[in-house]
Scaffold this motif. Structure first.
Motif, PDB file in Angstrom:
ATOM      1  N   VAL A 105       0.813  -1.221   0.000  1.00  0.00           N
ATOM      2  CA  VAL A 105       0.000   0.000   0.000  1.00  0.00           C
ATOM      3  C   VAL A 105       0.849   1.275   0.000  1.00  0.00           C
ATOM      4  CG1 VAL A 105      -1.948  -1.121   1.135  1.00  0.00           C
ATOM      5  CG2 VAL A 105      -0.249   0.063   2.510  1.00  0.00           C
ATOM      6  N   LYS A 117       0.675   3.464  -3.195  1.00  0.00           N
ATOM      7  CA  LYS A 117      -0.646   4.089  -3.330  1.00  0.00           C
ATOM      8  C   LYS A 117      -0.771   5.284  -2.382  1.00  0.00           C
ATOM      9  CE  LYS A 117      -2.927  -0.143  -4.815  1.00  0.00           C
ATOM     10  NZ  LYS A 117      -3.830  -1.232  -4.420  1.00  0.00           N
ATOM     11  N   THR A 124      -6.757   5.911   5.227  1.00  0.00           N
ATOM     12  CA  THR A 124      -6.662   5.438   3.847  1.00  0.00           C
ATOM     13  C   THR A 124      -5.885   4.135   3.785  1.00  0.00           C
ATOM     14  OG1 THR A 124      -6.734   7.724   3.054  1.00  0.00           O
ATOM     15  CG2 THR A 124      -5.917   6.067   1.510  1.00  0.00           C
ATOM     16  N   LYS A 131      -8.065   1.240   4.870  1.00  0.00           N
ATOM     17  CA  LYS A 131      -9.013   0.874   3.806  1.00  0.00           C
ATOM     18  C   LYS A 131      -8.331   0.031   2.745  1.00  0.00           C
ATOM     19  CE  LYS A 131     -12.009   4.916   4.277  1.00  0.00           C
ATOM     20  NZ  LYS A 131     -12.371   6.218   3.708  1.00  0.00           N
ATOM     21  N   LEU A 132      -7.127   0.432   2.351  1.00  0.00           N
ATOM     22  CA  LEU A 132      -6.394  -0.313   1.323  1.00  0.00           C
ATOM     23  C   LEU A 132      -6.003  -1.711   1.805  1.00  0.00           C
ATOM     24  CD1 LEU A 132      -4.089   2.570   0.045  1.00  0.00           C
ATOM     25  CD2 LEU A 132      -5.920   1.479  -1.265  1.00  0.00           C
ATOM     26  N   VAL A 185      -7.557  -3.648   3.998  1.00  0.00           N
ATOM     27  CA  VAL A 185      -8.666  -4.576   4.196  1.00  0.00           C
ATOM     28  C   VAL A 185      -9.422  -4.903   2.910  1.00  0.00           C
ATOM     29  CG1 VAL A 185      -9.006  -4.025   6.619  1.00  0.00           C
ATOM     30  CG2 VAL A 185     -10.271  -2.746   4.900  1.00  0.00           C
ATOM     31  N   GLN A 186      -9.026  -4.333   1.804  1.00  0.00           N
ATOM     32  CA  GLN A 186      -9.681  -4.609   0.512  1.00  0.00           C
ATOM     33  C   GLN A 186      -9.391  -6.022   0.058  1.00  0.00           C
ATOM     34  OE1 GLN A 186      -8.386  -1.568  -2.236  1.00  0.00           O
ATOM     35  NE2 GLN A 186      -9.999  -0.179  -1.595  1.00  0.00           N
TER      36      GLN A 186
END
Length: 192
Positions: A167, A170, A185, A188-189, A191-192
Protein backbone atom coordinates in the motif's frame (compact mmCIF):
# COMPACT_ATOMS: atom_id res chain seq x y z
CA UNK A 1 31.08 22.17 3.65
CA UNK A 2 27.91 21.63 1.59
CA UNK A 3 24.59 21.68 3.47
CA UNK A 4 22.64 20.64 0.39
CA UNK A 5 22.84 20.65 -3.39
CA UNK A 6 19.82 21.64 -5.45
CA UNK A 7 19.75 20.61 -9.06
CA UNK A 8 18.35 18.22 -11.65
CA UNK A 9 18.66 14.48 -11.06
CA UNK A 10 20.46 13.37 -14.22
CA UNK A 11 21.38 9.73 -13.57
CA UNK A 12 20.49 7.05 -11.05
CA UNK A 13 22.84 4.07 -10.74
CA UNK A 14 23.04 1.22 -8.18
CA UNK A 15 25.29 3.16 -5.75
CA UNK A 16 24.89 6.85 -6.55
CA UNK A 17 23.09 9.61 -8.37
CA UNK A 18 24.34 12.51 -10.47
CA UNK A 19 22.86 15.94 -9.80
CA UNK A 20 23.35 18.63 -12.47
CA UNK A 21 23.76 22.13 -11.03
CA UNK A 22 24.22 24.76 -13.75
CA UNK A 23 26.14 22.37 -16.00
CA UNK A 24 28.25 20.77 -13.24
CA UNK A 25 27.45 17.12 -12.44
CA UNK A 26 27.87 16.16 -8.77
CA UNK A 27 28.33 12.43 -8.13
CA UNK A 28 26.55 11.75 -4.84
CA UNK A 29 26.55 8.43 -2.98
CA UNK A 30 23.10 7.84 -1.50
CA UNK A 31 21.60 5.11 0.74
CA UNK A 32 19.08 3.88 -1.82
CA UNK A 33 19.57 5.48 -5.24
CA UNK A 34 16.36 4.02 -6.63
CA UNK A 35 14.33 6.23 -4.27
CA UNK A 36 15.45 9.02 -6.64
CA UNK A 37 14.26 7.22 -9.80
CA UNK A 38 10.89 9.01 -9.84
CA UNK A 39 12.73 12.35 -9.49
CA UNK A 40 14.91 11.78 -12.57
CA UNK A 41 14.85 14.85 -14.80
CA UNK A 42 13.34 17.07 -12.11
CA UNK A 43 14.89 19.65 -9.82
CA UNK A 44 15.44 18.40 -6.27
CA UNK A 45 17.25 19.40 -3.08
CA UNK A 46 19.65 16.69 -1.85
CA UNK A 47 21.04 17.10 1.69
CA UNK A 48 24.76 16.36 1.57
CA UNK A 49 27.78 15.46 3.66
CA UNK A 50 31.31 15.74 2.25
CA UNK A 51 33.81 13.20 3.59
CA UNK A 52 37.44 14.08 2.91
CA UNK A 53 40.09 11.36 3.05
CA UNK A 54 43.72 11.37 1.95
CA UNK A 55 42.88 9.77 -1.37
CA UNK A 56 39.30 10.97 -1.97
CA UNK A 57 36.62 13.59 -1.53
CA UNK A 58 33.26 11.77 -1.43
CA UNK A 59 29.86 13.41 -1.38
CA UNK A 60 27.02 11.57 0.39
CA UNK A 61 23.42 12.62 -0.10
CA UNK A 62 20.05 12.15 1.56
CA UNK A 63 16.40 12.86 0.78
CA UNK A 64 15.85 14.74 4.05
CA UNK A 65 17.61 16.27 7.05
CA UNK A 66 16.67 13.39 9.34
CA UNK A 67 18.55 10.85 7.20
CA UNK A 68 21.56 13.16 7.05
CA UNK A 69 21.56 13.68 10.84
CA UNK A 70 21.37 9.92 11.43
CA UNK A 71 24.31 9.38 9.05
CA UNK A 72 26.35 12.05 10.84
CA UNK A 73 25.58 10.56 14.26
CA UNK A 74 26.47 7.04 13.11
CA UNK A 75 29.85 8.32 11.86
CA UNK A 76 30.66 9.44 15.41
CA UNK A 77 30.50 5.81 16.61
CA UNK A 78 33.83 4.01 16.86
CA UNK A 79 34.06 1.38 14.12
CA UNK A 80 31.42 2.92 11.86
CA UNK A 81 32.56 4.35 8.54
CA UNK A 82 30.59 5.92 5.72
CA UNK A 83 29.82 2.57 4.04
CA UNK A 84 28.33 1.07 7.21
CA UNK A 85 26.41 4.26 8.01
CA UNK A 86 25.06 4.30 4.45
CA UNK A 87 24.02 0.62 4.70
CA UNK A 88 22.05 1.35 7.87
CA UNK A 89 20.40 4.38 6.22
CA UNK A 90 19.53 2.33 3.12
CA UNK A 91 17.80 -0.48 4.99
CA UNK A 92 15.89 1.52 7.57
CA UNK A 93 14.22 4.82 8.38
CA UNK A 94 15.75 7.16 10.96
CA UNK A 95 12.75 6.55 13.26
CA UNK A 96 13.27 2.77 13.13
CA UNK A 97 16.98 3.08 13.94
CA UNK A 98 16.34 5.55 16.78
CA UNK A 99 13.67 3.25 18.24
CA UNK A 100 16.01 0.23 18.03
CA UNK A 101 18.81 2.19 19.75
CA UNK A 102 16.51 3.47 22.51
CA UNK A 103 15.10 -0.05 23.07
CA UNK A 104 18.62 -1.54 23.05
CA UNK A 105 17.57 -3.89 20.26
CA UNK A 106 20.93 -5.54 19.48
CA UNK A 107 19.33 -8.03 17.07
CA UNK A 108 17.82 -5.27 14.93
CA UNK A 109 21.04 -3.23 14.90
CA UNK A 110 23.20 -6.22 13.92
CA UNK A 111 21.05 -7.13 10.89
CA UNK A 112 22.75 -4.52 8.71
CA UNK A 113 25.66 -5.47 6.40
CA UNK A 114 29.01 -5.08 8.16
CA UNK A 115 27.43 -4.59 11.60
CA UNK A 116 28.15 -7.40 14.05
CA UNK A 117 27.01 -7.75 17.65
CA UNK A 118 30.03 -5.84 18.98
CA UNK A 119 29.47 -2.88 16.64
CA UNK A 120 25.71 -2.94 17.32
CA UNK A 121 26.46 -2.71 21.05
CA UNK A 122 28.85 0.19 20.42
CA UNK A 123 26.19 2.06 18.42
CA UNK A 124 23.65 1.62 21.22
CA UNK A 125 26.18 2.59 23.90
CA UNK A 126 27.32 5.73 22.05
CA UNK A 127 23.95 6.98 20.75
CA UNK A 128 21.27 5.93 23.26
CA UNK A 129 19.48 9.01 24.57
CA UNK A 130 21.22 11.34 22.12
CA UNK A 131 18.97 10.90 19.08
CA UNK A 132 15.48 11.14 20.56
CA UNK A 133 15.38 14.93 20.84
CA UNK A 134 16.77 15.47 17.35
CA UNK A 135 14.18 13.01 16.03
CA UNK A 136 11.34 14.90 17.71
CA UNK A 137 12.66 18.28 16.61
CA UNK A 138 12.94 17.05 13.05
CA UNK A 139 9.23 16.25 12.63
CA UNK A 140 7.92 18.04 9.59
CA UNK A 141 4.53 18.14 7.92
CA UNK A 142 5.16 17.09 4.34
CA UNK A 143 2.94 14.49 2.67
CA UNK A 144 5.75 11.91 2.63
CA UNK A 145 6.23 12.38 6.38
CA UNK A 146 2.51 11.84 6.95
CA UNK A 147 2.74 8.61 4.95
CA UNK A 148 5.90 7.52 6.79
CA UNK A 149 4.26 8.13 10.17
CA UNK A 150 1.09 6.37 9.01
CA UNK A 151 3.09 3.31 7.93
CA UNK A 152 4.79 3.19 11.33
CA UNK A 153 1.39 3.41 13.02
CA UNK A 154 0.01 0.60 10.84
CA UNK A 155 3.05 -1.51 11.64
CA UNK A 156 2.42 -0.90 15.35
CA UNK A 157 -1.13 -2.19 14.77
CA UNK A 158 0.37 -5.50 13.63
CA UNK A 159 0.58 -5.24 9.84
CA UNK A 160 3.73 -6.80 8.35
CA UNK A 161 6.29 -4.89 6.28
CA UNK A 162 5.26 -7.02 3.29
CA UNK A 163 1.61 -5.99 3.66
CA UNK A 164 2.61 -2.35 4.10
CA UNK A 165 4.90 -2.36 1.05
CA UNK A 166 1.81 -3.19 -1.07
CA UNK A 167 0.00 0.00 0.00
CA UNK A 168 3.04 2.29 0.33
CA UNK A 169 3.10 3.44 -3.32
CA UNK A 170 -0.65 4.09 -3.33
CA UNK A 171 -0.33 6.21 -0.20
CA UNK A 172 2.68 8.11 -1.59
CA UNK A 173 0.65 9.07 -4.67
CA UNK A 174 -2.02 10.85 -2.59
CA UNK A 175 -2.02 14.15 -0.69
CA UNK A 176 -2.93 14.03 3.00
CA UNK A 177 -3.70 16.79 5.49
CA UNK A 178 -2.71 14.69 8.52
CA UNK A 179 -1.24 11.41 9.70
CA UNK A 180 -4.75 10.28 10.72
CA UNK A 181 -6.01 10.73 7.17
CA UNK A 182 -3.11 8.66 5.82
CA UNK A 183 -3.73 5.91 8.43
CA UNK A 184 -7.45 5.74 7.55
CA UNK A 185 -6.66 5.44 3.85
CA UNK A 186 -4.00 2.83 4.59
CA UNK A 187 -6.46 0.76 6.64
CA UNK A 188 -9.01 0.87 3.81
CA UNK A 189 -6.39 -0.31 1.32
CA UNK A 190 -5.20 -3.10 3.63
CA UNK A 191 -8.67 -4.58 4.20
CA UNK A 192 -9.68 -4.61 0.51
Amino acid sequence: MYQYIEGTIETVSPHNITVDVSGVGYLIHVPNPFRFEKDKGTKLKVYTELIVREDSHTLYGFKNKEEKELFQNLLRVKGIGPKSALAISAASTPDEVITAIENEDHTYMSKFPGIGKKTASQIILDLKGKLVESGKAAVSTSDSDYVKEALLALEALGYSKRELSKVDKKLQSENFESVDAAVKTGLKLLVQ
